[in-house]
Design a protein around this motif. Structure first.
Motif, PDB file in Angstrom:
ATOM      1  N   ASN A 154     -65.540 -41.450  -7.973  1.00 40.05           N
ATOM      2  CA  ASN A 154     -66.359 -41.728  -9.161  1.00 40.05           C
ATOM      3  C   ASN A 154     -67.628 -40.874  -9.170  1.00 40.05           C
ATOM      4  N   GLU A 155     -68.265 -40.737  -8.014  1.00 36.58           N
ATOM      5  CA  GLU A 155     -69.515 -39.977  -7.954  1.00 36.58           C
ATOM      6  C   GLU A 155     -69.292 -38.495  -8.233  1.00 36.58           C
ATOM      7  N   TYR A 156     -68.187 -37.946  -7.731  1.00 39.06           N
ATOM      8  CA  TYR A 156     -67.941 -36.509  -7.889  1.00 39.06           C
ATOM      9  C   TYR A 156     -66.917 -36.182  -8.982  1.00 39.06           C
ATOM     10  N   ASN A 157     -66.439 -37.214  -9.675  1.00 34.09           N
ATOM     11  CA  ASN A 157     -65.486 -37.040 -10.769  1.00 34.09           C
ATOM     12  C   ASN A 157     -64.261 -36.244 -10.314  1.00 34.09           C
ATOM     13  N   ILE A 158     -63.657 -36.712  -9.210  1.00 30.50           N
ATOM     14  CA  ILE A 158     -62.455 -36.081  -8.667  1.00 30.50           C
ATOM     15  C   ILE A 158     -61.381 -37.140  -8.464  1.00 30.50           C
ATOM     16  N   THR A 159     -60.145 -36.698  -8.306  1.00 27.85           N
ATOM     17  CA  THR A 159     -59.046 -37.623  -8.044  1.00 27.85           C
ATOM     18  C   THR A 159     -58.958 -37.889  -6.542  1.00 27.85           C
ATOM     19  N   PRO A 160     -58.305 -38.980  -6.169  1.00 28.67           N
ATOM     20  CA  PRO A 160     -58.135 -39.258  -4.741  1.00 28.67           C
ATOM     21  C   PRO A 160     -57.398 -38.129  -4.004  1.00 28.67           C
ATOM     22  N   SER A 161     -56.402 -37.531  -4.649  1.00 25.23           N
ATOM     23  CA  SER A 161     -55.698 -36.447  -3.966  1.00 25.23           C
ATOM     24  C   SER A 161     -56.603 -35.233  -3.791  1.00 25.23           C
ATOM     25  N   ASN A 162     -57.465 -34.966  -4.775  1.00 25.14           N
ATOM     26  CA  ASN A 162     -58.431 -33.875  -4.647  1.00 25.14           C
ATOM     27  C   ASN A 162     -59.410 -34.176  -3.515  1.00 25.14           C
ATOM     28  N   LEU A 163     -59.827 -35.432  -3.407  1.00 26.08           N
ATOM     29  CA  LEU A 163     -60.722 -35.842  -2.328  1.00 26.08           C
ATOM     30  C   LEU A 163     -60.095 -35.534  -0.973  1.00 26.08           C
ATOM     31  N   TRP A 164     -58.816 -35.887  -0.814  1.00 21.43           N
ATOM     32  CA  TRP A 164     -58.168 -35.692   0.483  1.00 21.43           C
ATOM     33  C   TRP A 164     -57.966 -34.216   0.806  1.00 21.43           C
ATOM     34  N   VAL A 165     -57.781 -33.393  -0.217  1.00 20.80           N
ATOM     35  CA  VAL A 165     -57.702 -31.945   0.013  1.00 20.80           C
ATOM     36  C   VAL A 165     -59.053 -31.433   0.509  1.00 20.80           C
ATOM     37  N   ILE A 166     -60.122 -31.880  -0.130  1.00 20.53           N
ATOM     38  CA  ILE A 166     -61.473 -31.475   0.277  1.00 20.53           C
ATOM     39  C   ILE A 166     -61.751 -31.930   1.706  1.00 20.53           C
ATOM     40  N   ILE A 167     -61.403 -33.176   2.021  1.00 19.03           N
ATOM     41  CA  ILE A 167     -61.618 -33.719   3.365  1.00 19.03           C
ATOM     42  C   ILE A 167     -60.796 -32.933   4.393  1.00 19.03           C
ATOM     43  N   HIS A 168     -59.541 -32.645   4.058  1.00 19.25           N
ATOM     44  CA  HIS A 168     -58.676 -31.891   4.973  1.00 19.25           C
ATOM     45  C   HIS A 168     -59.260 -30.512   5.260  1.00 19.25           C
ATOM     46  N   ARG A 169     -59.688 -29.809   4.228  1.00 20.95           N
ATOM     47  CA  ARG A 169     -60.266 -28.479   4.410  1.00 20.95           C
ATOM     48  C   ARG A 169     -61.566 -28.543   5.211  1.00 20.95           C
ATOM     49  N   ALA A 170     -62.360 -29.559   4.932  1.00 25.10           N
ATOM     50  CA  ALA A 170     -63.617 -29.720   5.668  1.00 25.10           C
ATOM     51  C   ALA A 170     -63.339 -29.997   7.145  1.00 25.10           C
ATOM     52  N   ARG A 171     -62.341 -30.839   7.421  1.00 23.07           N
ATOM     53  CA  ARG A 171     -61.995 -31.136   8.812  1.00 23.07           C
ATOM     54  C   ARG A 171     -61.530 -29.891   9.545  1.00 23.07           C
ATOM     55  N   LYS A 172     -60.719 -29.069   8.877  1.00 25.44           N
ATOM     56  CA  LYS A 172     -60.256 -27.831   9.506  1.00 25.44           C
ATOM     57  C   LYS A 172     -61.427 -26.900   9.788  1.00 25.44           C
ATOM     58  N   ALA A 173     -62.328 -26.772   8.818  1.00 25.80           N
ATOM     59  CA  ALA A 173     -63.500 -25.909   9.001  1.00 25.80           C
ATOM     60  C   ALA A 173     -64.399 -26.446  10.111  1.00 25.80           C
ATOM     61  N   MET A 174     -64.575 -27.759  10.151  1.00 25.23           N
ATOM     62  CA  MET A 174     -65.399 -28.376  11.199  1.00 25.23           C
ATOM     63  C   MET A 174     -64.759 -28.162  12.569  1.00 25.23           C
ATOM     64  N   ALA A 175     -63.432 -28.330  12.651  1.00 25.30           N
ATOM     65  CA  ALA A 175     -62.741 -28.143  13.931  1.00 25.30           C
ATOM     66  C   ALA A 175     -62.896 -26.699  14.407  1.00 25.30           C
ATOM     67  N   ASN A 176     -62.751 -25.746  13.502  1.00 28.44           N
ATOM     68  CA  ASN A 176     -62.926 -24.327  13.873  1.00 28.44           C
ATOM     69  C   ASN A 176     -64.349 -24.057  14.343  1.00 28.44           C
ATOM     70  N   CYS A 177     -65.314 -24.594  13.622  1.00 26.37           N
ATOM     71  CA  CYS A 177     -66.722 -24.390  13.980  1.00 26.37           C
ATOM     72  C   CYS A 177     -67.028 -25.014  15.337  1.00 26.37           C
ATOM     73  N   LEU A 178     -66.581 -26.244  15.550  1.00 28.20           N
ATOM     74  CA  LEU A 178     -66.848 -26.932  16.821  1.00 28.20           C
ATOM     75  C   LEU A 178     -66.144 -26.224  17.981  1.00 28.20           C
ATOM     76  N   GLU A 179     -64.984 -25.686  17.707  1.00 25.03           N
ATOM     77  CA  GLU A 179     -64.274 -24.940  18.745  1.00 25.03           C
ATOM     78  C   GLU A 179     -65.089 -23.735  19.197  1.00 25.03           C
ATOM     79  N   LYS A 180     -65.789 -23.107  18.265  1.00 31.32           N
ATOM     80  CA  LYS A 180     -66.598 -21.940  18.580  1.00 31.32           C
ATOM     81  C   LYS A 180     -67.932 -22.318  19.215  1.00 31.32           C
ATOM     82  N   THR A 181     -68.554 -23.384  18.704  1.00 33.30           N
ATOM     83  CA  THR A 181     -69.914 -23.695  19.136  1.00 33.30           C
ATOM     84  C   THR A 181     -70.006 -24.769  20.216  1.00 33.30           C
ATOM     85  N   TRP A 182     -69.040 -25.656  20.317  1.00 34.54           N
ATOM     86  CA  TRP A 182     -69.162 -26.788  21.215  1.00 34.54           C
ATOM     87  C   TRP A 182     -68.307 -26.638  22.466  1.00 34.54           C
ATOM     88  N   LEU A 183     -67.083 -26.191  22.315  1.00 33.18           N
ATOM     89  CA  LEU A 183     -66.160 -26.146  23.455  1.00 33.18           C
ATOM     90  C   LEU A 183     -66.378 -24.994  24.365  1.00 33.18           C
TER      91      LEU A 183
END
Length: 183
Positions: A154-183
């Motif tokens: 409701n806040e971002y005017n997106i569908t639930p499936s669009n939300l999950w695509v955004i979350i999935h992409r963000a998780r992949k980007a976060m995992a890549n970033c953490l792999e480089k900076t944290w591990l």
């Protein structure tokens, strides 16, 4: 070849708001954030002769601030496991708080674990900064702040499936970033 120069007289006007916004997300305490920014400016002044000009002033100050934030958590966690003992003493001649001791808490075995968790938290926040602003906000709302799907959609005017695509992409980007900076 150095391309940037320092102008310490303008730091407060130019960077204090940015540094505050950066810090408050990481320490969640107004007074501590202000102290860390002051310490950053002071450290910058003390080490300005070490500035090579390869980065902008803001980038250089953020690098100093990141170390100050990490030092803050290290200092905070080094005090974990210690208890303060205040003894109130009252007799006919004297009264008041007159003794304070620090004693190791024998049951606290996780101070190192907490430090590692705090450092991981800082790494996660740094990786969040690498995401697109909208993607980072949605990711934070869903995974960190635990907003429900409907509220975010409701806040971002997106569908639930669009939300999950955004979350999935963000998780992949976060995992890549953490792999480089944290591990």
């Amino acid at each position: 070849m150095p391309t940037h120069t320092l102008h310490p007289n303008t730091w407060v006007d130019r960077y204090s708001d940015y540094l505050y916004n950066y810090t408050i997300v990481r320490v969640n305490d107004h007074a501590i954030a202000q102290d860390l920014i002051s310490e950053t400016f002071l450290a910058g002044l003390k080490s300005k002769k070490n500035f090579k000009g390869n980065a902008s002033e803001r980038t250089w100050l953020i690098a100093i601030l990141k170390r100050k934030i990490i030092d803050h958590y290290r200092k905070k966690n080094s005090k974990k496991g210690q208890a303060e003992i205040h003894i109130n003493y009252t007799d006919d001649d004297m009264e008041g708080d007159w003794l304070e001791e620090r004693v190791q808490d024998p049951y606290d075995k996780t101070a190192e674990d907490e430090l590692e968790n705090n450092e991981l938290g800082l790494a996660i926040l740094e990786c969040l900064d690498t995401l697109d602003e909208r993607q980072a906000a949605i990711f934070k709302m869903k995974t960190i702040d635990n907003f429900d799907t409907e509220a975010i959609c409701n806040e971002y005017n997106i569908t639930p499936s669009n939300l999950w695509v955004i979350i999935h992409r963000a998780r992949k980007a976060m995992a890549n970033c953490l792999e480089k900076t944290w591990l």
